[in-house]
Design an enzyme around this catalytic site. Structure first.
Site, PDB file in Angstrom:
ATOM      1  CG  HIS A   1      -6.885   5.391  13.614  1.00 13.86           C
ATOM      2  ND1 HIS A   1      -7.811   4.728  14.396  1.00 13.86           N
ATOM      3  CD2 HIS A   1      -7.297   5.204  12.322  1.00 13.86           C
ATOM      4  CE1 HIS A   1      -8.728   4.175  13.617  1.00 13.86           C
ATOM      5  NE2 HIS A   1      -8.447   4.457  12.359  1.00 13.86           N
TER       6      HIS A   1
ATOM      7  CG  HIS B   1      -9.744   8.028   9.410  1.00 10.87           C
ATOM      8  ND1 HIS B   1     -11.086   7.723   9.424  1.00 10.87           N
ATOM      9  CD2 HIS B   1      -9.106   6.865   9.728  1.00 10.87           C
ATOM     10  CE1 HIS B   1     -11.255   6.453   9.739  1.00 10.87           C
ATOM     11  NE2 HIS B   1     -10.062   5.898   9.920  1.00 10.87           N
ATOM     12  CD  GLU B   2      -5.548   6.194   8.623  1.00 11.55           C
ATOM     13  OE1 GLU B   2      -5.092   5.477   9.544  1.00 11.55           O
ATOM     14  OE2 GLU B   2      -6.563   5.884   7.966  1.00 11.55           O
TER      15      GLU B   2
END
Length: 831
Positions: free
Chosen positions: A294, A290-291
């Site tokens: 980003h 997820h990060e």
């Protein structure tokens, strides 16, 4: 109107870890597109000592004023200026203990309490560390230098380019200039970090506190994998020379995507052999992915306003599962996505108190307990829906085009869907606008009238209301033919009512095939629902469709369109169910029903649940097996403690034997440790509570500490409630105090006491980080308020007038209370 934009920040910081204050100097280079006589900067909790206008070697003092309520500092120029403007500002600030802005985190090393300091700026807290234009649209470069104690290590977004020894055991650390980025992505930290390196074109490092490096390999390895996947999928190389994965002890969020310096809660990065469960491994990998997503969605291309935050979070949520699925296809991550993301999003968005994915705009759009399920979970689910409509290739190529077109710049929602439409040639804009710009979602009601299948749509909510809304719904329908074949048809349902001709050879039909659409389906033709149930029993429907059928039916129980008895009757078709996805959902629904219903309905639900869980455990066993599917391990962890609650003899005997072994110092398998602890707590005594206290204090693993706190929330013994309260509020770190409190919100033995506890310790709860205070509200009120609804509502009506900050989460909790109350009382059917 004059536009003043930042070009660069040159920052010098001198933090003092003894006084928890810091001094700073920042040179802000601005550009005014026409003459301007002042500029308005954001500041919060900073004292400004000096402000000057720099022109080469000259410095001219500027007058300024501060408005603390507006978090603004207005600088007045000596004369109207345009073009390049450089402001030099000296200031001081606090290294706070609020887990926001520039803050301190406490940890223990070698038996001593120590301090590290770090930043958390999303969404508008960079202003706590420097005067700035603190909005995502104002991108600039950042040059950072820090003067620190020589024994400490400093980390920022980019690598260190110079380190100089100074007097008084100090050193000056200078970092490489960042790319153009928003203020909320700036990061700096200092502490006694240890590093593990994975060299490559991009250096990947894992930074942790002393003694934690033996637990770094799992996270570091997957960090590299995630980076490689993203570079390949987006077809854009990572633009920084390094990316750090940083384990943080005190952290309100799960993780934060600071460009090149990603921070994580320890349990979401560090892997403890024999302690971290399969579920913990899934959490670590999905959060890392997820990060890492980003770094492109959010960092490279940034939303032009906070209302477009979904452009960050929805994509990171979606790829958080996609990356893990790529490397671990046996983990069934898209099944986990449906249960962990789509289901809670459907539950959240079925309320009156909800929001569009594109949140109402403005400077501050807070990520909180109320908005997060929409921005993250619903947004990710809509991306899955649109990918199913346009196809994988068009989806990937469209994202690549979008990222390249807006690299190092900002974008709004239309920029994304216009790019996807251009690449795919399909009406993406029309579809996405209906899903992104309005709240809620439809229930598709299906009824066959002779040879015509009539499909109608209306907004689905748990509480009755008439809504004049429609969506552009890309609907997939499977027609099951009498000869055993399946005919699939895709329909773009845009009107309130659509008709489809039913051929003579159709035996039955399944709307929303494989559950790709974000919607509910209600079959008004009972014969068709019966036929689908028979296909469930034969496992002739996919696991995803079997999940969706019963999950929709339980939603109709909550809305009053179906009784709990009718739901339990339909679950007869699942008596031989062996897929983890529908089983996980069913056990969760049954648990909720047991908490809500009373009297005969609760008795029926408990009887059914006991037999159902007993059958599931007999199939999967109580003891984890080597190399079993992770989904089975996670299902067992959910089922085992629930079976103990319901008095399943085999489960209770097994779990309590394992818990007594724990008390004697014998470890249990990581995949059942949590459920064994919860089971021990359920039947727990003072001796068990004392063991939990000691184990919590001695454990070095945040994963294990979280399991212990969840178990404390399951204790039923009345005499232990006050000791637990004192332990939670006095000895548990701020970041984790909400965990046992929220767990008690699902403990039927203590539900009647939750409201009194909330009122008693409200002044303490209000000192929690705002997001964690919201979790307390949403954890205690929906079930703890039952039986005293009028009292609870009256209290909050008055409370929110004085303290409106938690209004969104509070209103959501109150509506959930009303939904549960209506279920308990047997709300009027809307048939």
């Amino acid at each position: 109107m004059t536009q003043i934009t930042p070009l660069s920040y040159k920052i010098n910081l001198q933090p003092d870890l003894n006084t928890f204050r810091f001094s700073g100097q920042v040179d802000i280079t601005l550009n005014a597109d026409e003459k301007a006589d002042q500029v308005c900067l954001n500041i919060l909790d900073l004292a400004i000592w000096k402000c000057e206008l720099k022109n080469g070697e000259e410095a001219v003092p500027c007058s300024f004023s501060v408005n603390p309520q507006q978090q603004e500092m207005t600088v007045v120029f000596p004369e109207p200026l345009e073009g390049r403007i450089v402001l030099a500002i000296d200031y001081v600030g606090e290294i706070n203990n609020k887990m926001a802005g520039f803050y301190r985190s406490v940890y223990r090393s070698d038996g001593q309490e120590k301090i590290m300091v770090l930043t958390q700026f999303q969404e508008s807290d960079a202003r706590r560390a420097l005067p700035c234009l603190d909005h995502p649209v104002h991108k600039a470069t950042f040059d950072l230098a820090m003067t620190i104690d020589e024994h400490l290590t400093a980390i920022s977004n980019c690598p260190v380019v110079q380190e100089t020894t100074l007097e008084n055991q100090k050193k000056r650390v200078v970092f490489e200039q960042t790319p153009r980025m928003s203020t909320y992505l700036l990061f700096f930290s200092l502490g006694e970090f240890e590093f593990v390196h994975d060299p490559g074109r991009v250096l990947v490092r894992l930074a942790c506190l002393p003694g934690q490096t033996p637990h770094s390999a799992f996270g570091l390895k997957f960090g590299r994998k995630s980076l490689e996947y993203c570079e390949n999928y987006y077809d854009i190389p990572f633009p920084l020379p390094k990316v750090d994965l940083i384990a943080i002890s005190d952290f309100a969020f799960g993780a934060m995507e600071n460009w090149g310096a990603i921070t994580f809660r320890e349990n979401l990065l560090l892997h403890y052999e024999g302690i971290t469960s399969r579920s913990g491994e899934e959490n670590i990998t999905s959060v890392i992915a997820h990060e890492m997503a980003h770094q492109w969605f959010g960092n490279l291309v940034t939303p032009a306003d906070w209302k477009y935050l979904w452009l960050n979070e929805s994509f990171a949520t979606y790829f958080g599962y996609g990356v893990v699925d790529h490397y671990f296809p046996e983990w069934d991550m898209w099944d986990r996505f449906m249960e962990g993301q789509t289901k809670p999003a459907l539950e959240r968005d079925a309320m009156h108190q909800t929001f569009p994915i594109e949140l109402p705009g403005g400077e501050h759009v807070i990520i909180n307990a109320s908005t997060a399920p929409i921005i993250y979970n619903k947004g990710g689910s809509i991306l899955r829906q649109i990918k199913g409509f346009i196809g994988e290739t068009a989806f990937r190529d469209g994202l690549r085009a979008y990222l390249k077109k807006f690299a190092y710049a900002c974008a709004s929602s239309r920029h994304l869907w216009e790019t996807l439409e251009e690449v795919s040639g399909k009406p993406v804009t029309r579809i996405m606008k209906s899903w992104i710009e309005q709240p809620g979602y439809p229930v598709i009601e299906a009824e066959n009238r002779g040879k015509v299948l009539v499909l109608s749509q209306r907004r689905f909510t748990y509480l009755p209301e008439n809504w004049e809304q429609t969506w552009s719904v890309p609907l997939v329908v499977d027609f099951y033919l009498q000869n055993g074949e399946t005919r699939r048809q895709t329909v773009l349902l845009e009107d309130a009512r659509t008709e489809i001709t039913l051929e003579d050879d159709v035996a039955c039909y399944k709307i929303n095939a494989n559950q790709t659409g974000f919607l509910r389906v209600r079959y008004k033709s009972k014969d068709n629902l019966q036929a689908l149930g028979e296909r469930v029993a034969q496992k002739a429907l996919s696991a995803q469709d079997r999940w969706g059928l019963q999950n929709d039916l339980y939603a109709f129980v909550k809305s009053g369109d179906m009784t709990i008895e009718e739901y339990l009757d339909f679950l007869i078709f699942y008596q031989d169910e062996d897929a983890c996805l529908p089983l996980t959902s069913i056990t969760g629904n049954l648990h909720h029903a047991r908490l809500v219903f009373e009297g005969g309905q609760r008795k029926k639900t408990c009887q059914f649940s006991k037999a159902f869980l007993e059958r599931v455990l007999s199939e999967i066993g109580c003891e984890p097996e080597k190399d079993e599917q992770p989904a089975i391990s996670m299902l067992r962890d959910q089922v085992l403690s629930q079976a103990v609650v319901l008095g399943v003899d085999e489960a209770e005997k097994f779990a309590l034997e394992k818990f007594h072994a724990l008390l004697a110092g014998t470890p249990v398998h990581a995949d059942i440790a949590r459920s064994v602890m919860i089971s021990g707590a359920l039947k727990g005594s003072k001796k068990a509570f004392e063991w939990f206290q000691g184990k919590f204090s001695a454990s070095e693993s945040e994963h294990e500490r979280m399991n212990i706190l969840a178990a404390l929330g399951a204790i039923e013994e009345p005499s232990l409630m006050e000791p637990i309260r004192e332990f939670v509020l006095q000895q548990v770190p701020d970041r984790n105090r909400f965990v046992p409190i929220v767990a008690m919100g699902g403990n039927p033995a203590v539900l009647d006491s939750l409201w009194d506890w909330f009122i008693r310790d409200l002044d303490i709860f209000e000192t929690f980080h705002p997001m964690l205070f919201e979790r307390v509200i949403t954890g205690m009120i929906p079930l703890g308020g039952l039986g005293r609804e009028a009292q609870v509502r009256a209290f909050f009506d008055n409370y929110l007038k004085k303290n409106p900050k938690p209004a969104d989460a509070t209103n959501m909790a109150l509506e959930l209370m009303d939904i549960n109350s209506r279920m308990r009382k047997g709300g009027d059917s809307r048939n």
